[in-house]
Write a protein that holds these residues in place. Structure first.
Motif, PDB file in Angstrom:
ATOM      1  N   UNK A  19       0.853  -1.189   0.000  1.00 18.79           N
ATOM      2  CA  UNK A  19       0.000   0.000   0.000  1.00 18.79           C
ATOM      3  C   UNK A  19       0.893   1.246   0.000  1.00 18.79           C
ATOM      4  N   UNK A  20       0.314   2.393  -0.313  1.00 17.99           N
ATOM      5  CA  UNK A  20       1.079   3.644  -0.398  1.00 17.99           C
ATOM      6  C   UNK A  20       1.762   3.989   0.922  1.00 17.99           C
ATOM      7  N   UNK A  21       1.066   3.766   2.037  1.00 11.14           N
ATOM      8  CA  UNK A  21       1.641   4.083   3.348  1.00 11.14           C
ATOM      9  C   UNK A  21       2.892   3.245   3.606  1.00 11.14           C
ATOM     10  N   UNK A  22       2.845   1.976   3.199  1.00 15.49           N
ATOM     11  CA  UNK A  22       3.993   1.100   3.417  1.00 15.49           C
ATOM     12  C   UNK A  22       5.155   1.465   2.498  1.00 15.49           C
ATOM     13  N   UNK A  23       4.867   1.892   1.284  1.00 17.42           N
ATOM     14  CA  UNK A  23       5.930   2.330   0.371  1.00 17.42           C
ATOM     15  C   UNK A  23       6.628   3.552   0.951  1.00 17.42           C
ATOM     16  N   UNK A  24       5.855   4.496   1.448  1.00 24.79           N
ATOM     17  CA  UNK A  24       6.447   5.687   2.075  1.00 24.79           C
ATOM     18  C   UNK A  24       7.236   5.311   3.329  1.00 24.79           C
ATOM     19  N   UNK A  25       6.716   4.386   4.111  1.00 23.89           N
ATOM     20  CA  UNK A  25       7.418   3.924   5.306  1.00 23.89           C
ATOM     21  C   UNK A  25       8.735   3.257   4.967  1.00 23.89           C
ATOM     22  N   UNK A  26       8.745   2.476   3.889  1.00 24.96           N
ATOM     23  CA  UNK A  26       9.975   1.818   3.447  1.00 24.96           C
ATOM     24  C   UNK A  26      10.995   2.851   2.980  1.00 24.96           C
ATOM     25  N   UNK A  27      10.539   3.871   2.259  1.00 30.90           N
ATOM     26  CA  UNK A  27      11.450   4.941   1.822  1.00 30.90           C
ATOM     27  C   UNK A  27      12.075   5.649   3.023  1.00 30.90           C
ATOM     28  N   UNK A  28      11.241   5.953   4.006  1.00 37.40           N
ATOM     29  CA  UNK A  28      11.743   6.628   5.213  1.00 37.40           C
ATOM     30  C   UNK A  28      12.734   5.733   5.954  1.00 37.40           C
ATOM     31  N   UNK A  29      12.432   4.439   6.035  1.00 37.80           N
ATOM     32  CA  UNK A  29      13.329   3.487   6.706  1.00 37.80           C
ATOM     33  C   UNK A  29      14.684   3.447   6.013  1.00 37.80           C
ATOM     34  N   UNK A  30      14.668   3.345   4.681  1.00 39.01           N
ATOM     35  CA  UNK A  30      15.928   3.282   3.938  1.00 39.01           C
ATOM     36  C   UNK A  30      16.719   4.579   4.041  1.00 39.01           C
ATOM     37  N   UNK A  31      16.013   5.703   4.038  1.00 42.05           N
ATOM     38  CA  UNK A  31      16.693   6.992   4.195  1.00 42.05           C
ATOM     39  C   UNK A  31      17.358   7.081   5.570  1.00 42.05           C
ATOM     40  N   UNK A  32      16.679   6.602   6.592  1.00 43.11           N
ATOM     41  CA  UNK A  32      17.251   6.609   7.945  1.00 43.11           C
ATOM     42  C   UNK A  32      18.472   5.701   8.017  1.00 43.11           C
ATOM     43  N   UNK A  33      18.408   4.551   7.348  1.00 47.01           N
ATOM     44  CA  UNK A  33      19.552   3.640   7.321  1.00 47.01           C
ATOM     45  C   UNK A  33      20.748   4.288   6.628  1.00 47.01           C
ATOM     46  N   UNK A  34      20.482   5.003   5.526  1.00 48.75           N
ATOM     47  CA  UNK A  34      21.573   5.710   4.827  1.00 48.75           C
ATOM     48  C   UNK A  34      22.180   6.784   5.719  1.00 48.75           C
TER      49      UNK A  34
END
Length: 120
Positions: free
Chosen positions: A96-111
């Motif tokens: 879902x869109x919320x999960x895609x945005x959450x995944x983007x935020x997670x990856x950005x935080x990891x970077x």
């Protein structure tokens, strides 16, 4: 889907019932939630078949073995974060869109964390 311990894959109905039971539903409610619905006796019989395939002695043992075999995620399904995105991917469905945005935020935080660790 990863094969259970004894190499006999669970049917879709057995897996769905095991997932419902792992969320705390009773046999009666889990049977009603299946598609097509089943009565309590049928739900118990279906889960008994899953016990045999998993080599389990009872419901908690079956849930544990299914999690270890990769049949069940073992974590509650959430939306809007990395775990929600992973749950969608595991179920082989479009996130879902919320999960895609959450995944983007997670990856950005990891970077950001990796960059901060390199700079330190």
């Amino acid at each position: 889907m990863t094969a259970p311990r004894f190499g006999i894959p669970l049917s879709g109905r057995e897996q769905a019932l095991l997932e419902l039971m792992s969320e705390g539903l009773t046999f009666h409610l889990a049977g009603k939630a299946l598609n097509p619905p089943a009565d309590e006796r049928t739900a118990r019989r279906t889960l008994a078949n899953a016990y045999v395939k998993l080599g389990a002695e009872n419901l908690p043992h079956a849930i544990l073995l299914a999690c270890r075999a990769g049949v069940l995620d073992g974590r509650p399904r959430r939306h809007g974060d990395h775990a929600g995105y992973a749950a969608h991917a595991r179920a082989e469905e479009e996130p879902c869109d919320a999960c895609v945005e959450g995944e983007r935020a997670y990856r950005a935080e990891q970077r950001r964390a990796r960059r901060a660790a390199k700079a330190a």
